[in-house]
Scaffold this active site. Sequence first.
Site, PDB file in Angstrom:
ATOM      1  N   CYS A  61      25.585 -23.629  21.070  1.00 42.19           N
ATOM      2  CA  CYS A  61      26.186 -22.371  21.528  1.00 42.19           C
ATOM      3  C   CYS A  61      26.142 -21.311  20.442  1.00 42.19           C
ATOM      4  O   CYS A  61      26.971 -21.321  19.518  1.00 42.19           O
ATOM      5  CB  CYS A  61      27.619 -22.622  21.981  1.00 42.19           C
ATOM      6  SG  CYS A  61      28.447 -21.126  22.557  1.00 42.19           S
ATOM      7  N   CYS A 116      29.209 -19.070  20.200  1.00 41.22           N
ATOM      8  CA  CYS A 116      30.362 -19.700  19.544  1.00 41.22           C
ATOM      9  C   CYS A 116      30.149 -19.784  18.030  1.00 41.22           C
ATOM     10  O   CYS A 116      31.059 -19.535  17.254  1.00 41.22           O
ATOM     11  CB  CYS A 116      30.584 -21.125  20.041  1.00 41.22           C
ATOM     12  SG  CYS A 116      30.312 -21.363  21.789  1.00 41.22           S
ATOM     13  N   ASP A 117      28.961 -20.175  17.625  1.00 39.79           N
ATOM     14  CA  ASP A 117      28.761 -20.567  16.224  1.00 39.79           C
ATOM     15  C   ASP A 117      27.845 -19.649  15.412  1.00 39.79           C
ATOM     16  O   ASP A 117      27.744 -19.812  14.196  1.00 39.79           O
ATOM     17  CB  ASP A 117      28.190 -21.996  16.173  1.00 39.79           C
ATOM     18  CG  ASP A 117      29.140 -23.003  16.818  1.00 39.79           C
ATOM     19  OD1 ASP A 117      30.363 -22.780  16.738  1.00 39.79           O
ATOM     20  OD2 ASP A 117      28.672 -23.986  17.400  1.00 39.79           O
TER      21      ASP A 117
END
Length: 322
Positions: free
Chosen positions: A136, A139-140
């Site tokens: 992701c 997200c990261d």
Amino acid sequence: MTTHTTRMLIIGSGPAGLSAAIYGARAGMEPIVVQGLQPGGQLTITTDVENYPGFRDVIQGPWLMQEMQAQAEQVGTRMMWDTITDIDLTGPKFIASGDSGDTYEGDTLVIATGAQARWLGVPGEQALSGKGVSACATCDGFFFRGKKVAVIGGGNTAVEEALYLTNHSDDVTLIHRRDSLRAEKILQDRLLANPKISVLWNKTVEEFQAGGDGSLNALRLVDTQSGEESIFATDGGFVAIGHAPSTELFKGKLAMDDGGYLDVQPGTPKTAIPGVFACGDVMDQVYRQAVTAAGTGCMAALDAERYLAEKQFAEQSHVAAE
Ligand code: NDP
């Protein structure tokens, strides 16, 4: 073997299921949440979370899910440590059979079984998950500011992730197993025009390799044409080869698209069966964020409450007319 009854039965305990539970409990529906095989959902396998609103400092995914569960219980949700193996949607009550032998009966059903990122299944991938390997970018990606990153895949997700990563990195490489992308033309054009992105064609990733510090530092690639092996140095490896929604249980019972995602009426969590709602990643293959899952969970609870109120009103009117 016990039968548990509730006005709102929720299957799945990620942000969608627990948000539905919080709203359902506060509306007096005494929800039951059957947690499933991965209690807390996908956030329990991530580490740092920086994009869930309300927290100035970095929080941990597992911690966020513990808090959501505690909040749901605090307002009156019953959590069940069980996995549903069969479901009867013929109604009027929706009946789910648990792996434990227990049965769950809901006047309404909220399906929040989520999705799982697909992984390559090659050496190093799981061991380095959270240490350079991720599924992701939204997200990261932030954790790879100024670093070199690679995205694996050739669909819309892979291309969007590569484009997104250019917000943080000037050195993004898309690695694809064929010589053409599956992604939409407009996304391909954007990708190929972006000076921060290079594409490696006809390469499969065979291994994620750790450096001395224990985090990812290289990928072992194989050229699908020549069979030649190479080592590609990178700090981040984003696997973007698709997601699989957890909808096995509903095959033949609820409509789903080609990818197995549950069909809902546009802009709502309503399935074709009145009283059955779907929320979170199980019905959303585009946004797939904890906060959007939580939002649709809330919508499912509000709609479940309205459905019951309307049903009760119709029954009372019917009795009064007799
Ligand atoms: P897709 O299934 O579309 O693409 C998966 C990609 O991963 C393909 O390029 C495939 O390669 C590759 N792949 C699959 N397995 C492997 C493997 N074992 N090794 C190497 N490569 C592999 O998944 P997406 O997540 O990209 O998209 C899913 C759906 O969601 C699509 O319908 C997409 O259009 C939609 N979507 C829409 C968005 C939007 O509208 N903005 C954003 C994101 C997704 P190959 O091409 O060779 O099969």
